[in-house]
Design an enzyme around this catalytic site. Structure first.
Site, PDB file in Angstrom:
ATOM      1  N   ALA A 246       0.570  -1.097  -0.004  1.00  0.00           N
ATOM      2  CA  ALA A 246       0.107   0.180   0.210  1.00  0.00           C
ATOM      3  C   ALA A 246       0.570   1.331   0.133  1.00  0.00           C
ATOM      4  O   ALA A 246       1.571   1.688   0.736  1.00  0.00           O
ATOM      5  CB  ALA A 246      -1.045   0.067   1.468  1.00  0.00           C
TER       6      ALA A 246
ATOM      7  N   PRO B 278      -4.620   8.917  -2.474  1.00  0.00           N
ATOM      8  CA  PRO B 278      -6.100   9.634  -3.663  1.00  0.00           C
ATOM      9  C   PRO B 278      -5.282  10.050  -4.315  1.00  0.00           C
ATOM     10  O   PRO B 278      -5.719  11.232  -5.394  1.00  0.00           O
ATOM     11  CB  PRO B 278      -7.432  10.111  -2.802  1.00  0.00           C
ATOM     12  CG  PRO B 278      -6.935   9.019  -1.372  1.00  0.00           C
ATOM     13  CD  PRO B 278      -6.021   8.201  -1.956  1.00  0.00           C
TER      14      PRO B 278
ATOM     15  N   GLY C 124      -1.106   9.071  -6.945  1.00  0.00           N
ATOM     16  CA  GLY C 124      -0.851   8.151  -7.784  1.00  0.00           C
ATOM     17  C   GLY C 124       0.454   7.155  -8.162  1.00  0.00           C
ATOM     18  O   GLY C 124       1.350   7.039  -7.778  1.00  0.00           O
TER      19      GLY C 124
ATOM     20  N   ARG D  61     -16.358 -16.631 -41.098  1.00  0.00           N
ATOM     21  CA  ARG D  61     -16.950 -16.338 -41.772  1.00  0.00           C
ATOM     22  C   ARG D  61     -17.511 -15.310 -43.146  1.00  0.00           C
ATOM     23  O   ARG D  61     -16.411 -15.466 -43.884  1.00  0.00           O
ATOM     24  CB  ARG D  61     -17.224 -14.647 -40.370  1.00  0.00           C
ATOM     25  CG  ARG D  61     -17.876 -13.793 -40.518  1.00  0.00           C
ATOM     26  CD  ARG D  61     -19.697 -14.212 -39.774  1.00  0.00           C
ATOM     27  NE  ARG D  61     -20.511 -12.537 -39.913  1.00  0.00           N
ATOM     28  CZ  ARG D  61     -20.677 -12.732 -40.174  1.00  0.00           C
ATOM     29  NH1 ARG D  61     -22.569 -13.511 -40.237  1.00  0.00           N
ATOM     30  NH2 ARG D  61     -22.450 -11.133 -40.097  1.00  0.00           N
TER      31      ARG D  61
ATOM     32  N   GLN E 124      -9.077  -7.464 -47.054  1.00  0.00           N
ATOM     33  CA  GLN E 124      -7.603  -6.870 -47.301  1.00  0.00           C
ATOM     34  C   GLN E 124      -8.168  -6.159 -46.221  1.00  0.00           C
ATOM     35  O   GLN E 124      -6.746  -6.049 -45.479  1.00  0.00           O
ATOM     36  CB  GLN E 124      -7.519  -5.361 -48.454  1.00  0.00           C
ATOM     37  CG  GLN E 124      -6.209  -5.550 -48.133  1.00  0.00           C
ATOM     38  CD  GLN E 124      -5.729  -4.113 -49.364  1.00  0.00           C
ATOM     39  OE1 GLN E 124      -6.432  -2.994 -48.954  1.00  0.00           O
ATOM     40  NE2 GLN E 124      -4.858  -4.483 -49.838  1.00  0.00           N
TER      41      GLN E 124
ATOM     42  N   ILE F 114     -13.261  -7.612 -35.295  1.00  0.00           N
ATOM     43  CA  ILE F 114     -12.984  -8.648 -36.418  1.00  0.00           C
ATOM     44  C   ILE F 114     -14.977  -9.588 -36.196  1.00  0.00           C
ATOM     45  O   ILE F 114     -15.297 -10.261 -37.303  1.00  0.00           O
ATOM     46  CB  ILE F 114     -11.855  -9.767 -36.513  1.00  0.00           C
ATOM     47  CG1 ILE F 114     -10.618  -8.073 -37.215  1.00  0.00           C
ATOM     48  CG2 ILE F 114     -12.277 -10.589 -37.641  1.00  0.00           C
ATOM     49  CD1 ILE F 114      -9.256  -9.222 -37.039  1.00  0.00           C
TER      50      ILE F 114
ATOM     51  N   GLY G 243     -20.990  -7.659 -34.010  1.00  0.00           N
ATOM     52  CA  GLY G 243     -21.569  -7.722 -32.932  1.00  0.00           C
ATOM     53  C   GLY G 243     -21.156  -8.711 -31.722  1.00  0.00           C
ATOM     54  O   GLY G 243     -21.517  -7.983 -30.623  1.00  0.00           O
TER      55      GLY G 243
ATOM     56  N   GLU H 226       0.734  -0.221 -12.243  1.00  0.00           N
ATOM     57  CA  GLU H 226       1.678   0.109 -11.960  1.00  0.00           C
ATOM     58  C   GLU H 226       3.008   0.799 -13.036  1.00  0.00           C
ATOM     59  O   GLU H 226       3.753  -0.134 -13.433  1.00  0.00           O
ATOM     60  CB  GLU H 226       2.868  -1.353 -12.240  1.00  0.00           C
ATOM     61  CG  GLU H 226       2.072  -2.460 -10.237  1.00  0.00           C
ATOM     62  CD  GLU H 226       2.750  -3.731 -10.372  1.00  0.00           C
ATOM     63  OE1 GLU H 226       4.024  -3.353 -10.791  1.00  0.00           O
ATOM     64  OE2 GLU H 226       2.198  -4.454 -10.283  1.00  0.00           O
TER      65      GLU H 226
END
Length: 389
Positions: free
Chosen positions: A127, A131, A134, A268, A279, A337, A340, A363
């Site tokens: 820790a 706030p 950071g 598909r 392409q 790709i 939906g 990090e």
């Protein structure tokens, strides 16, 4: 220059790959179902069961020194291992690990904290983030005031990984306001029953960090980890120790995602053609495959520097930056790709989309990595093209 893996590296990688395919991937649909219901993907008991199963084959404490019962794997081997774990979103990690800075504990502290953490009896958290502090860790405000032989801690920490589950915390506090980060920050080992509280922070992902609150939490002087005033150095060691492992896991995620995109593109059909013949789709696949390989070598080179005891901070920052940016671009293309269906929760693409977004923040944000890389180059700490000496 030999880019091939050693026999040992191949054996470790292949065992983990088999473990992922046999024991983790079959759980994916159940993990998705649970997460949709607001439940943990794996319960604590299930995680422990999987960890013990891996332990039966010797996979316990992968980077824990052998004298503490671990495997003591190299950084390169650990990066290969993390890449394999990244092939699934099932939230698994090998058991037997402890934070690197816990090895600075004295003998009594090792008995109370380090060894039980390695064995899995105790859970820790780190820790430092607050706030208002950071990326700028030097701006922490949590304080520890001396009162007799005790220290009284007050302050708040936020976005603490494992903070809700931990029974003790390695908390960083200002013990000398005049010195600040230059000799005025100390790390304390504080048990939960000392009085600190945690609260879950809801995020867009399945990762649940915590905010920690310290209100007049009293700890004896014996709870100082390392030396008084030298906590900031410990914090930087913790942060920089394994930054390369974050993009390492993204390698596996991207491999799986690209494979999903290729399979979908080859099956598909739109307007009487497989979309793999378009392409636009081909370029998405080509760019993603190229970027994945570039990421792989950035990560492995950073890990190699760690093994060679070189200053790997620059290489790790480059791997972290590139990994975060490109993993997000790759998962975005894969979602596109799939159309939906990629946007639904029926497929794990959107799950990875949310998970990988975090890689650009925690990090060390993209901006912090760019700052570090630019500073090193502009000040001459690292030379352009100096990777090979």
């Amino acid at each position: 220059m030999d880019f091939s893996l050693s026999v040992e590296e191949r054996e470790v990688r292949d065992w983990v790959r088999t473990f992922v395919q046999r024991d983790l991937m079959p759980r994916e649909q159940e993990v998705l179902r649970r997460e949709r219901a607001g439940q943990p993907g794996l319960t604590a008991d299930e995680l422990r069961e999987l960890q013990l199963k891996a332990k039966e084959s010797g996979f316990w404490g992968v980077q824990t020194p052998e004298e503490y019962g671990g495997m003591g794997l190299s950084a390169v081997m650990t990066a290969l291992l993390e890449a394999e774990l990244g092939r699934t979103f099932v939230p698994f990690r090998f058991g037997g690990a402890a934070d690197n800075i816990l090895y600075y504990a004295n003998d009594e502290q090792k008995e109370r904290y380090l060894l039980p953490t390695i064995s899995g009896e105790r859970k820790s958290c780190f820790a430092i983030t607050e706030p208002g502090a950071g990326s700028d860790a030097k701006a922490i405000r949590t304080s520890a005031r001396k009162d007799g032989t005790d220290w009284v801690i007050n302050g708040e920490k936020t976005f603490i990984t494992g903070g809700n589950e931990a029974d003790f915390v390695m908390v960083f506090a200002i013990t000398d306001p005049e010195k600040g980060a230059n000799g005025g920050v100390t790390c304390f080992l504080v048990d939960r029953d000392a009085g600190w509280k945690s609260e879950y922070i809801d995020t867009m992902g399945e990762w649940g960090p915590a905010s920690l609150v310290f209100e007049d939490v009293r700890v004896p002087e014996t709870q100082i980890l390392g030396e008084l005033g030298h906590g900031f150095d410990l914090a930087m060691q913790w942060i920089g120790a394994g930054r390369y492992l974050l993009p390492a896991r993204a390698i596996g995620s991207c491999e799986r995602l690209i494979s999903m995109a290729i399979e979908h593109a080859n099956t598909r059909e739109t307007f009487g053609q497989k979309i793999a013949e378009r392409q636009a789709i081909q370029w998405m696949i080509a760019d993603s495959g190229t970027e994945l390989e570039a990421l792989r070598w950035l990560v492995l080179h950073a890990a190699w520097q760690v093994d060679q005891k070189l200053d790997s901070r620059h290489a790790q920052s480059m791997a972290k930056l590139y990994g975060g940016v490109k993993a997000n671009e790759i998962v975005d293309r894969v979602l596109q790709i799939h159309g939906g269906m990629g946007y639904t929760r029926e497929l794990p693409v959107e799950r990875w989309y949310r998970e990988l977004r975090l890689l650009r923040i925690y990090e060390g944000t993209d901006e912090i990595q760019r700052r570090t890389i630019a500073r090193n180059l502009l000040k001459g700490h690292v030379k352009v093209g100096g990777t090979l000496g």
